[in-house]
Scaffold this active site. Structure first.
Site, PDB file in Angstrom:
ATOM      1  N   LYS A 163      15.944 -15.092  -9.458  1.00  0.00           N
ATOM      2  CA  LYS A 163      15.540 -13.871 -10.258  1.00  0.00           C
ATOM      3  C   LYS A 163      14.665 -14.665 -11.606  1.00  0.00           C
ATOM      4  O   LYS A 163      13.826 -13.785 -12.054  1.00  0.00           O
ATOM      5  CB  LYS A 163      16.996 -13.434 -10.819  1.00  0.00           C
ATOM      6  N   GLU A 165      20.173 -17.172  -6.000  1.00  0.00           N
ATOM      7  CA  GLU A 165      19.832 -16.002  -6.447  1.00  0.00           C
ATOM      8  C   GLU A 165      19.736 -15.903  -7.741  1.00  0.00           C
ATOM      9  O   GLU A 165      18.334 -15.348  -8.276  1.00  0.00           O
ATOM     10  CB  GLU A 165      20.909 -15.007  -6.079  1.00  0.00           C
ATOM     11  N   ARG A 185       5.246  -0.153  -5.917  1.00  0.00           N
ATOM     12  CA  ARG A 185       5.290  -1.016  -4.734  1.00  0.00           C
ATOM     13  C   ARG A 185       4.263  -2.260  -4.891  1.00  0.00           C
ATOM     14  O   ARG A 185       4.146  -3.143  -4.195  1.00  0.00           O
ATOM     15  CB  ARG A 185       4.902  -0.265  -3.594  1.00  0.00           C
ATOM     16  N   CYS A 212       0.829  -1.307   0.082  1.00  0.00           N
ATOM     17  CA  CYS A 212      -0.053   0.152  -0.164  1.00  0.00           C
ATOM     18  C   CYS A 212       0.824   1.358   0.124  1.00  0.00           C
ATOM     19  O   CYS A 212       1.815   1.339   0.465  1.00  0.00           O
ATOM     20  CB  CYS A 212      -0.879   0.002   1.404  1.00  0.00           C
ATOM     21  N   GLU A 254      11.093 -15.401 -10.588  1.00  0.00           N
ATOM     22  CA  GLU A 254      10.304 -14.108 -10.213  1.00  0.00           C
ATOM     23  C   GLU A 254       9.649 -13.236 -11.368  1.00  0.00           C
ATOM     24  O   GLU A 254       8.748 -13.006 -11.582  1.00  0.00           O
ATOM     25  CB  GLU A 254      11.277 -13.156  -9.464  1.00  0.00           C
ATOM     26  N   LYS A 311       6.907  -4.826  -4.269  1.00  0.00           N
ATOM     27  CA  LYS A 311       8.392  -4.723  -3.949  1.00  0.00           C
ATOM     28  C   LYS A 311       8.592  -4.722  -2.557  1.00  0.00           C
ATOM     29  O   LYS A 311       9.581  -4.941  -2.111  1.00  0.00           O
ATOM     30  CB  LYS A 311       8.485  -3.092  -4.433  1.00  0.00           C
ATOM     31  N   HIS A 358      23.098 -37.027  -5.811  1.00  0.00           N
ATOM     32  CA  HIS A 358      22.350 -37.549  -4.722  1.00  0.00           C
ATOM     33  C   HIS A 358      20.646 -37.481  -4.981  1.00  0.00           C
ATOM     34  O   HIS A 358      20.182 -37.670  -4.115  1.00  0.00           O
ATOM     35  CB  HIS A 358      22.777 -36.920  -3.496  1.00  0.00           C
ATOM     36  N   TRP A 375      -3.172  -2.349  -1.385  1.00  0.00           N
ATOM     37  CA  TRP A 375      -2.858  -3.836  -1.673  1.00  0.00           C
ATOM     38  C   TRP A 375      -3.941  -4.694  -0.601  1.00  0.00           C
ATOM     39  O   TRP A 375      -3.775  -4.595   0.726  1.00  0.00           O
ATOM     40  CB  TRP A 375      -1.203  -4.314  -1.266  1.00  0.00           C
ATOM     41  N   ASN A 431      -2.084   2.299   5.787  1.00  0.00           N
ATOM     42  CA  ASN A 431      -1.339   1.154   5.457  1.00  0.00           C
ATOM     43  C   ASN A 431      -0.981   0.218   6.546  1.00  0.00           C
ATOM     44  O   ASN A 431      -1.094   0.887   7.724  1.00  0.00           O
ATOM     45  CB  ASN A 431       0.191   1.735   5.091  1.00  0.00           C
ATOM     46  N   GLY A 432      -0.984  -0.919   6.502  1.00  0.00           N
ATOM     47  CA  GLY A 432      -0.872  -1.773   7.648  1.00  0.00           C
ATOM     48  C   GLY A 432      -2.008  -2.426   7.907  1.00  0.00           C
ATOM     49  O   GLY A 432      -2.999  -2.658   7.128  1.00  0.00           O
TER      50      GLY A 432
END
Ligand code: AGP
Length: 608
Positions: A487, A483, A27, A2, A490, A603, A506, A73, A99-100
């Site tokens: 990427k 990482e 965001r 938000c 995502e 984000k 294995h 959001w 927000n929250g």
């Protein structure tokens, strides 16, 4: 997630609010809304769509100098127009954006319903609007007083912005666990949940602390705590300016941010390389050599890519300082009643500085007496403030959901920490000098990798049809593989799985065939030969291989090769990370994905 904007002053509020909301789009959000005071009434416009849709809906004839806006959001209630903020009280006097999450929302909503209030939305925020109106009616006083009395009944997190149509010369804001920043202008004031929304207008800002409330007027502001103690705040100058949020010649932010890495890296190293004593300087961590020596263990905590950066940090610290180190997802740590060791240095890693899981881990650590430093990009953010000391990443604003330059600067900061911890222990000056030189060489070497973009785009195009991919690395390159897989997943939505090279035989080797390409990381280090044999094992089972290497591979060993310059082996992982970002980017571009805003992701993850 938000976003909040507010404006009061001499200009027309609507364009300022819409532009601010546009700046917060990165965001992630699912609906948006705006309220301005016009002819003694609140004029509210909402949409379950994008900010552009909101822009199309607002009435251009409405001229106002004060208003609030929000991108939502969804948490309580589905993303539709009714649930979008702002929310109003029954009489339409008070508008609230928030927000929250209000944890006792159900209880508060039930109390309101019993008192005969008709709640029109499913949100926790609407309850706040009715409660503030009720407090004003029954208890009187200022809007600020009514907000404070309301918040004393509230459990949960909030960044809150309130406007009362009967007092159009003021906005009231409050913060608890969700950022609120005031922007100071000339006869005008801005409010936002993120400086991105206001740097176009001012770089002088004031960050509210948790438990703080402010009344904002065009010519200034005053702050107090919820229990009515006046507070005084020093304005801070924001590092970024509006240009940092512009795309410029780039088609999207991720590509821009990938290409900003050499400059971002120069910034994080600036003033922190100490040639005279062949060490690193990290003033913000505020630990003297004796305290540095007494650190018995280092533990890195972060989420997603920040966690993988922490894994890179753990390898660096262990190798450079010979101090035991590990990394753990902050999202797990906070829930498992961790044993907190006073001799361990905990590092909370976050680009945004707002990730709730990481913030909660920091608070848990502090409750249990742990010493925790932040490795944070956003100055003034919740995690930076909660930690109070640490390393700022200086990557500049990162807009794309996929983290690139912040992650690189995290890893570089941990290399600095490794050198610093190492040099107060057994690392020789010669070794320290080798690492200082290696760090200094990184930005130029990244430029060399970026120059290979066409080649990497071609390779990505060749493999863009794959449904699954392996990312294989070992020891130093293992977090790099994780990482890299993150990427790709995502932004391209291609399933990717990272594996340690040593673990292939294995189990996962069973999956290798012509339809399963593997990206294999082959740094030119003491494990070079072992990694070549990994490639041979994959090739023998018909698996295509893209090798990313700082060494010289035998001709025709891999189907595609991406070369990175050779640094010192400890720092090679930072270089190996860059082509994987570019590979993911060009795969996603080839597949036509919305690269900056991948589906289902935000984000900053400021909720559970
Ligand atoms: C990175 O590409 C991801 N978007 C995500 O994993 C991110 O790193 C994570 O959510 C943590 O964010 P933070 O660094 O802002 O705390």
């Amino acid at each position: 997630m938000c976003g909040i904007v507010g404006y009061i002053g001499r200009r027309e509020a609507m364009p300022v609010l819409l532009e601010g909301l546009h700046r917060l789009e990165y965001r992630g959000y699912d609906s948006a809304g705006i309220a301005v005071v016009y002819r003694g009434k609140l004029q509210v416009t909402k949409t379950a769509g994008r900010v552009q849709d909101l822009r199309d809906r607002v009435n251009d004839k409405i001229k106002s100098n004060v208003g609030v806006g929000h991108t939502r959001w969804a948490t309580h209630g589905e993303p539709n127009e009714i649930n979008a903020h702002p929310h109003l009280d029954a009489e339409g006097h008070i508008a609230v954006v928030h927000n929250g999450i209000i944890e006792n929302a159900e209880q508060l909503r039930a109390q309101l319903t019993t008192a005969g209030v008709n709640l029109v939305s499913d949100t926790d925020t609407e309850a706040l609007a009715h409660l503030i109106a009720g407090e004003l009616r029954t208890g009187g006083g200022s809007l600020e007083d009514a907000v404070c009395r309301t918040l004393s009944r509230v459990e949960g997190t909030y960044g809150l912005l309130v406007i009362d149509v009967r007092h159009p010369d003021e906005l009231v804001v409050a913060r608890n666990g969700s950022p609120i920043v005031l922007g100071l202008g000339e006869s005008e004031m801005f409010v936002a949940s993120d400086v991105a929304a206001l740097v176009r207008h001012t770089q002088q800002v004031v960050y509210l602390d948790d438990g703080e409330v402010a009344t904002v007027r065009a010519n200034g502001y005053q702050t107090r705590t919820l229990d009515n103690q006046r507070t005084s705040k020093e304005p801070t100058t924001v590092e970024a300016d509006d240009g940092d949020y512009e795309l410029g010649a780039y088609e999207d932010y991720m590509r821009k941010e990938i290409h900003e890495q050499p400059e971002a890296l120069r910034r994080v190293l600036r003033g922190r390389l100490e040639d005279r004593f062949a060490t690193a300087r990290l003033g913000g961590i505020n630990l003297d050599p004796r305290e540095l020596r007494s650190v018995r263990r280092v533990k890195f905590l972060g989420c997603g890519s920040a966690y993988y950066a922490g894994q890179m940090g753990a390898v660096l610290v262990e190798e450079l300082a010979r101090v035991p180190a590990d990394a753990e997802p902050a999202s797990e740590f906070r829930y498992r009643n961790p044993v907190v060791d006073p001799d361990t240095l905990y590092i909370a890693i976050s680009q945004s500085g707002e990730t709730l899981d990481t913030l909660m881990a920091v608070q848990e650590l502090k409750r249990k007496g742990g010493q925790v430093l932040g490795a944070v990009n956003v100055v003034g953010s919740a995690i930076a403030r909660e930690c109070g000391r640490g390393v700022f990443l200086h990557a500049g604003p990162e807009i794309a959901v996929a983290s690139t330059k912040a992650l690189t600067n995290m890893a570089a900061s941990f290399a600095l920490l490794g050198v610093l911890l190492g040099r107060v222990r057994d690392m020789s000056a010669a070794e320290g000098a080798r690492l200082v030189d290696g760090l200094r060489a990184l930005p130029g070497q990244i430029e060399q990798i970026l120059a290979q973009e066409d080649n990497i785009a071609t390779i990505a195009g060749q493999f863009a049809g794959a449904d699954h991919m392996f990312y294989i690395g070992r020891v130093r390159a293992w977090p790099v593989a994780r990482e890299g897989a993150q990427k790709l997943k995502e932004i391209s939505y291609v399933h990717a799985e990272a594996y340690q090279a040593s673990e292939l035989k294995h189990g996962p080797l069973a999956l290798i065939d012509a339809s399963m390409p593997s990206v294999v990381l082959v740094p030119d280090d003491e494990l070079f030969a072992k990694n070549i044999s990994t490639i041979e094992q994959i090739k023998a089972r018909g698996g295509p291989v893209i090798a990313v290497t700082s060494g010289d591979l035998p001709a025709d060993l891999a189907d595609a090769v991406i070369k990175v310059p050779h640094n010192t082996p400890e720092l090679d992982p930072i270089l190996l990370t860059i082509p994987l970002q570019m590979f993911a980017y060009h795969t996603a571009a080839k597949l036509g994905r919305d690269i900056d805003k991948p589906r289902n992701l935000a984000k900053s993850v400021t909720v559970e």
